[in-house]
Design an enzyme around this catalytic site. Structure first.
Site, mmCIF file in Angstrom:
data_model
loop_
_atom_site.group_PDB
_atom_site.id
_atom_site.type_symbol
_atom_site.label_atom_id
_atom_site.label_comp_id
_atom_site.label_asym_id
_atom_site.label_seq_id
_atom_site.Cartn_x
_atom_site.Cartn_y
_atom_site.Cartn_z
ATOM 1 N N ASP A 12 55.391 21.660 56.780
ATOM 2 C CA ASP A 12 55.231 21.348 55.767
ATOM 3 C C ASP A 12 56.286 20.322 55.376
ATOM 4 O O ASP A 12 57.503 20.416 55.679
ATOM 5 C CB ASP A 12 54.840 22.128 55.058
ATOM 6 N N SER A 13 55.520 19.644 54.472
ATOM 7 C CA SER A 13 56.738 18.835 53.651
ATOM 8 C C SER A 13 57.680 19.208 52.704
ATOM 9 O O SER A 13 58.901 18.770 53.207
ATOM 10 C CB SER A 13 56.157 17.911 52.887
ATOM 11 N N CYS A 36 50.269 21.900 55.375
ATOM 12 C CA CYS A 36 49.956 20.410 54.402
ATOM 13 C C CYS A 36 49.007 19.887 54.271
ATOM 14 O O CYS A 36 48.333 19.510 55.333
ATOM 15 C CB CYS A 36 51.492 19.545 54.995
ATOM 16 N N HIS A 75 51.449 24.241 48.759
ATOM 17 C CA HIS A 75 52.548 24.580 47.108
ATOM 18 C C HIS A 75 52.202 24.912 45.772
ATOM 19 O O HIS A 75 51.889 26.021 45.151
ATOM 20 C CB HIS A 75 53.074 23.585 45.959
ATOM 21 N N GLU A 120 58.959 23.076 43.653
ATOM 22 C CA GLU A 120 59.911 23.205 44.474
ATOM 23 C C GLU A 120 60.986 23.363 43.902
ATOM 24 O O GLU A 120 62.666 24.019 43.409
ATOM 25 C CB GLU A 120 60.346 21.198 45.231
ATOM 26 N N CYS A 164 46.698 22.433 47.657
ATOM 27 C CA CYS A 164 48.686 21.620 48.156
ATOM 28 C C CYS A 164 48.731 23.222 48.724
ATOM 29 O O CYS A 164 48.680 24.718 48.218
ATOM 30 C CB CYS A 164 48.349 21.126 47.256
#
Ligand code: DGL
Length: 261
Positions: free
Chosen positions: A6-7, A69, A182, A148, A180
């Site tokens: 993932d990023s 991702c 996240h 994050e 997403c």
């Protein structure tokens, strides 16, 4: 071993689902924290980074690649598949499929990064399966940095979620794709703001199911809990916050290694 990238930190929601659904498989994760976010980058850059991430995981001994991702899945899936001779999985198809299966009125909302929403990939996949479906897609660029940062339960985060979801509330969707990786971390806030009647679709669950089928794993209810598997975590930039949020998502202590791509 399953290689997952993932990023940044978001793909750990996919790792959590894989650990739950595929006990007994070693997993190596790469979070490209030095170059996150991908959601605001061009297609060329996203493809370039995704190829590097895959190369790294293959060097570690990965036999399958999971692009955990949505942004990288939207732009780089084909390139990764064309370039490397291993099975590659992405998160968009399984998420779209699950949403179509769950939606009663085929009125589906999608939230994601700017890049994912601009790609139109979710809409295309949903319409492939349900041409009559109505799809409403909204980019939510501020949610990734909030996760994050670990701002999971802050009132400011709830306020921003509410603002982003407002247009979807007026469309009367019955299913919402968390497009997403996240966003499942904010699942409780999103559910509260969109309303209890809207079914949330988390592509982490969907991809875990797809991989289980591919690997010939028994159905979830008979899967053995295994203790011997190995989870190895790499990031391209070690930041203190990553460790805290990673432990929160994975619900277990973790050791983080630095990856040199
Ligand atoms: N977690 C990524 C996704 O699923 C997005 C984060 C980013 O913008 O890098 O789309």
């Amino acid at each position: 071993m399953i290689g997952v990238f993932d990023s940044g930190i978001g793909g750990l929601t996919v790792v959590r689902a894989l650990l739950d659904r595929l006990p007994g498989h070693d997993i190596t994760y790469l979070g490209d924290t030095a170059r996150t976010p991908y959601g605001s980058k061009s297609a060329t850059t996203i493809v370039k980074y995704s190829l590097k991430n895959t190369e790294f995981l293959l060097r570690q001994g990965a036999r399958f690649i999971v692009i955990a991702c949505n942004t990288a899945s939207s732009y780089a899936f084909q390139a990764v598949r064309d370039q490397f001779n291993v099975p590659v999985f992405e998160v968009i198809g399984p998420g779209a499929h699950l949403a179509v299966a769950r939606s009663r009125r085929q009125s589906i909302g999608v939230i994601g990064t700017r890049a994912t929403i601009a790609s139109g990939v979710y809409e295309a996949k949903i319409k492939q399966e349900a041409p009559e479906a109505r799809v409403f897609a909204v980019p939510c660029p501020l949610l990734v940095p909030l996760v994050e940062e670990g701002w999971i339960n802050k009132p400011e985060t709830a306020m921003i979620v509410r603002k982003y979801l407002h247009p979807l509330k007026t469309r009367q969707i019955d299913t919402l794709i968390l497009g997403c990786t996240h966003y499942p971390v904010l699942r409780h806030v999103i559910q509260r703001k969109i309303g209890a009647r809207v079914a949330l679709v988390d592509s982490a669950e969907a991809i875990a199911e797809q991989l289980a089928a591919f690997l010939g794993e028994p159905p979830a209810f008979v899967a053995q809990k295994d203790t011997g598997r190995r989870l190895t975590l790499f990031v391209t930039d070690v930041a203190e916050q990553f460790q805290k949020t990673a432990q929160l998502i994975l619900r277990q202590p973790v050791i983080i290694h630095q990856a040199d791509l």
